[in-house]
Design an enzyme around this catalytic site. Structure first.
Site, mmCIF file in Angstrom:
data_model
loop_
_atom_site.group_PDB
_atom_site.id
_atom_site.type_symbol
_atom_site.label_atom_id
_atom_site.label_comp_id
_atom_site.label_asym_id
_atom_site.label_seq_id
_atom_site.Cartn_x
_atom_site.Cartn_y
_atom_site.Cartn_z
ATOM 1 N N ARG A 102 -9.777 -35.246 -24.886
ATOM 2 C CA ARG A 102 -8.788 -34.529 -25.340
ATOM 3 C C ARG A 102 -8.747 -36.125 -26.244
ATOM 4 O O ARG A 102 -9.682 -37.081 -25.970
ATOM 5 C CB ARG A 102 -7.414 -34.922 -24.861
ATOM 6 C CG ARG A 102 -7.074 -33.818 -23.634
ATOM 7 C CD ARG A 102 -6.828 -32.518 -24.810
ATOM 8 N NE ARG A 102 -5.460 -33.137 -25.772
ATOM 9 C CZ ARG A 102 -4.518 -33.813 -25.493
ATOM 10 N NH1 ARG A 102 -3.515 -33.134 -24.134
ATOM 11 N NH2 ARG A 102 -3.799 -34.390 -26.259
ATOM 12 N N ARG A 113 -12.604 -38.815 -29.217
ATOM 13 C CA ARG A 113 -13.741 -38.332 -28.469
ATOM 14 C C ARG A 113 -14.874 -38.548 -29.135
ATOM 15 O O ARG A 113 -16.085 -38.514 -28.652
ATOM 16 C CB ARG A 113 -13.324 -36.870 -29.114
ATOM 17 C CG ARG A 113 -12.591 -35.871 -28.603
ATOM 18 C CD ARG A 113 -12.097 -34.234 -29.039
ATOM 19 N NE ARG A 113 -10.585 -34.419 -29.653
ATOM 20 C CZ ARG A 113 -10.460 -32.747 -30.167
ATOM 21 N NH1 ARG A 113 -11.559 -32.078 -30.162
ATOM 22 N NH2 ARG A 113 -9.281 -32.660 -30.779
ATOM 23 N N GLN A 138 -11.633 -39.766 -33.227
ATOM 24 C CA GLN A 138 -12.356 -41.080 -33.310
ATOM 25 C C GLN A 138 -12.105 -41.061 -31.431
ATOM 26 O O GLN A 138 -13.379 -41.066 -31.006
ATOM 27 C CB GLN A 138 -11.162 -41.523 -34.216
ATOM 28 C CG GLN A 138 -11.149 -42.292 -35.404
ATOM 29 C CD GLN A 138 -10.512 -41.175 -36.395
ATOM 30 O OE1 GLN A 138 -9.789 -40.469 -35.555
ATOM 31 N NE2 GLN A 138 -11.484 -40.582 -37.069
ATOM 32 N N ARG A 178 -11.737 -22.324 -26.683
ATOM 33 C CA ARG A 178 -12.018 -21.172 -27.332
ATOM 34 C C ARG A 178 -13.478 -21.428 -27.344
ATOM 35 O O ARG A 178 -14.497 -20.944 -26.949
ATOM 36 C CB ARG A 178 -11.269 -21.034 -28.364
ATOM 37 C CG ARG A 178 -12.474 -20.436 -29.733
ATOM 38 C CD ARG A 178 -12.125 -19.891 -31.288
ATOM 39 N NE ARG A 178 -11.343 -21.733 -31.757
ATOM 40 C CZ ARG A 178 -12.665 -22.296 -32.166
ATOM 41 N NH1 ARG A 178 -13.847 -21.971 -32.689
ATOM 42 N NH2 ARG A 178 -13.243 -23.558 -32.454
ATOM 43 N N ARG A 179 -13.287 -23.472 -27.864
ATOM 44 C CA ARG A 179 -14.971 -23.835 -27.747
ATOM 45 C C ARG A 179 -15.496 -23.082 -26.081
ATOM 46 O O ARG A 179 -17.017 -23.878 -25.843
ATOM 47 C CB ARG A 179 -14.980 -25.072 -28.221
ATOM 48 C CG ARG A 179 -14.317 -25.085 -29.943
ATOM 49 C CD ARG A 179 -14.237 -26.235 -30.368
ATOM 50 N NE ARG A 179 -14.336 -26.810 -31.932
ATOM 51 C CZ ARG A 179 -13.138 -27.452 -31.628
ATOM 52 N NH1 ARG A 179 -12.420 -28.401 -31.801
ATOM 53 N NH2 ARG A 179 -12.711 -27.294 -33.696
ATOM 54 N N SER A 211 -2.676 -39.413 -36.832
ATOM 55 C CA SER A 211 -3.950 -39.880 -36.199
ATOM 56 C C SER A 211 -4.694 -40.346 -37.921
ATOM 57 O O SER A 211 -4.090 -39.161 -38.820
ATOM 58 C CB SER A 211 -5.005 -38.662 -35.435
ATOM 59 O OG SER A 211 -4.575 -37.072 -36.668
ATOM 60 N N CYS A 254 -2.335 -21.358 -25.930
ATOM 61 C CA CYS A 254 -3.785 -22.498 -25.898
ATOM 62 C C CYS A 254 -4.102 -22.120 -23.869
ATOM 63 O O CYS A 254 -5.561 -22.951 -24.330
ATOM 64 C CB CYS A 254 -3.502 -23.973 -25.404
ATOM 65 S SG CYS A 254 -3.179 -24.936 -27.075
ATOM 66 N N LYS A 294 -3.851 -24.017 -37.346
ATOM 67 C CA LYS A 294 -4.874 -24.051 -35.778
ATOM 68 C C LYS A 294 -3.993 -24.481 -34.853
ATOM 69 O O LYS A 294 -3.661 -24.198 -33.813
ATOM 70 C CB LYS A 294 -5.913 -24.335 -35.705
ATOM 71 C CG LYS A 294 -6.518 -25.463 -35.291
ATOM 72 C CD LYS A 294 -7.879 -25.017 -35.193
ATOM 73 C CE LYS A 294 -8.549 -26.471 -34.973
ATOM 74 N NZ LYS A 294 -9.677 -26.869 -34.531
ATOM 75 N N ASP A 295 -2.835 -25.781 -35.188
ATOM 76 C CA ASP A 295 -2.188 -26.256 -33.917
ATOM 77 C C ASP A 295 -0.667 -26.043 -34.056
ATOM 78 O O ASP A 295 0.392 -25.933 -33.122
ATOM 79 C CB ASP A 295 -1.698 -27.773 -34.437
ATOM 80 C CG ASP A 295 -3.641 -28.680 -34.193
ATOM 81 O OD1 ASP A 295 -4.217 -28.319 -33.414
ATOM 82 O OD2 ASP A 295 -3.305 -29.624 -34.784
HETATM 83 N N1 PBG Z 1 -6.554 -29.374 -32.770
HETATM 84 C C1 PBG Z 1 -7.098 -30.871 -33.093
HETATM 85 C C2 PBG Z 1 -7.410 -30.253 -34.283
HETATM 86 N N2 PBG Z 1 -6.623 -29.648 -35.065
HETATM 87 C C3 PBG Z 1 -7.132 -29.726 -36.723
HETATM 88 C C4 PBG Z 1 -8.524 -30.185 -36.830
HETATM 89 C C5 PBG Z 1 -9.465 -29.800 -37.623
HETATM 90 C C6 PBG Z 1 -9.122 -28.932 -39.183
HETATM 91 C C7 PBG Z 1 -8.749 -27.758 -39.565
HETATM 92 O O1 PBG Z 1 -8.897 -27.414 -39.080
HETATM 93 O O2 PBG Z 1 -7.914 -27.839 -40.698
HETATM 94 C C8 PBG Z 1 -8.581 -30.537 -35.273
HETATM 95 C C9 PBG Z 1 -9.797 -30.801 -34.700
HETATM 96 C C10 PBG Z 1 -10.887 -30.359 -34.598
HETATM 97 O O3 PBG Z 1 -10.828 -29.370 -33.813
HETATM 98 O O4 PBG Z 1 -11.750 -30.459 -35.066
#
Ligand code: PBG
Length: 345
Positions: A185, A191, A189, A167-168, A47, A278, A119-120
């Site tokens: 999902r 989204r 881009q 979470r959001r 991405s 998640c 965070k992933d």
């Molecule tokens: N799961 C997708 C993801 N993983 C990290 C980020 C943003 C960049 C970051 O947190 O460092 C994003 C996109 C988002 O949530 O806008």
């Protein structure tokens, strides 16, 4: 673990007259190994955000070690998280989705280091792998990108918000129970295209990602992390590598950021204590104050936002792991044994 050939490292070295050459005669000795024909292979998702992050890592490594760009290759690896776009992450198997194929490439010695959004990353890594560095953290905040209104508070009754993050969704519902959250999902881009097509009245993204792609102007409201705390690890790039790969370890040590490492240690310990995946709306934000005190704000919610438990804990940076663990235990106790039943599934 099998290693590729000798520990040699390709290098466009410069001889004394400043001419660039690539032969062994010019190869510098790097930590006692000669620099020769092997590139450092950086594995990443494909991405735009992932590529921006991989380029940032490469740029920092080049600067820290005075290496040319072509001492590195950036190898794109497609992950199941990139391919499965029609279901929420919580249904298809959680966090490992964005990392599994990249970790397999590390274990197979097809790449030397992997660049991820922290965070992933799940809290438990596959045997043989470790997080060897966290880069200086970007902005931790979430932003709202609104079409129907610039701010969440101004959204019309019953507006539709696209997000794939539990979470959001939970925090939005807590602020505005009338809002309808639909699954959004795909990469940033995708989204944004869905938003433009009118599939939703707004979406939420991380400021860090927008900053890295130079798209910060799209944010219509920046959310206060005290009110809308980020995901554990948000805004921090991490590097994963093979345990025992001393070459990579020493390479990335030079770009590792200590305050970020400490904050992420606390946030990830909080997540680990909650066995966070998640499927659980979890937020955590750790900071180091001017006087050196580490403070952690940790939150868990039900997916509909109706119930929320939060805690704040402070201490010395050496106790980062303990602070995270204790904060996790505190919210677990406050939530009670029934909290995860029924919906954690
Ligand atoms: N799961 C997708 C993801 N993983 C990290 C980020 C943003 C960049 C970051 O947190 O460092 C994003 C996109 C988002 O949530 O806008």
């Amino acid at each position: 673990m099998a290693r590729r050939g000798p520990l040699r490292w390709w290098c466009a070295g410069r001889d004394e007259d400043g001419r660039t050459s690539q032969d062994d005669a010019c190869a510098r000795t790097y930590w006692g190994v000669s620099l020769s024909d092997t590139k450092i292979r950086i594995g990443t998702r494909g991405s735009q955000l992932a590529l921006a992050q991989a380029s940032e890592v490469r740029a920092r490594l080049m600067a820290a070690h005075d290496l040319p760009e072509d001492a590195f290759s950036i190898d794109v690896i497609s992950t199941s998280g990139d391919r499965i776009l029609d279901r929420p992450l919580s249904e298809v198997g959680g966090k490992g989705l964005f990392t599994k194929e990249i970790e397999a490439a590390l274990l197979d010695d097809r790449i030397d280091l992997a660049v991820h959004s922290s965070k992933d990353m799940a809290t438990g890594l596959p045997d043989g792998l470790e997080i060897s560095a966290f880069l200086p953290r970007e902005d931790v905040r979430d932003v709202f990108i609104g079409r129907a209104a610039k701010t969440i508070a101004e959204l019309p009754e019953g507006a539709t918000i696209g997000s794939a993050s539990l979470r959001r969704q939970a925090m939005l519902k807590r602020m505005r129970p009338d809002l309808d959250v639909i699954i959004f999902r795909g990469n940033v881009q995708t989204r944004l295209r869905k938003l433009e097509e009118g599939q939703a009245d707004g979406t939420l993204l991380a400021m860090a990602g927008l900053n890295r792609m130079d798209m910060q102007h799209l944010a219509t409201e920046i959310l206060d992390p005290e009110v809308f705390p980020p995901a554990p690890g948000q805004g921090a790039i991490c590097i994963e590598s093979r345990i025992g790969d001393e070459r990579v370890k020493r390479l990335v040590e030079a770009i590792s950021d200590r305050p970020t490492t400490i904050a992420l240690t606390a946030e990830r310990a909080f997540l680990a204590e909650l066995d966070g995946s998640c499927r659980t709306p979890i937020a955590a934000h750790a900071r180091i104050a001017g006087d050196g005190t580490l403070s952690l704000h940790g939150v868990i919610l039900t997916p509909d936002g109706s119930e929320m438990h939060e805690t704040r804990r402070e201490g010395v940076v050496e106790d980062a792991e303990l602070i995270g663990r204790l904060a996790g235990r505190t919210v677990l106790e406050a939530a009670g044994p029934g909290f995860f039943d029924g919906w954690a599934g």
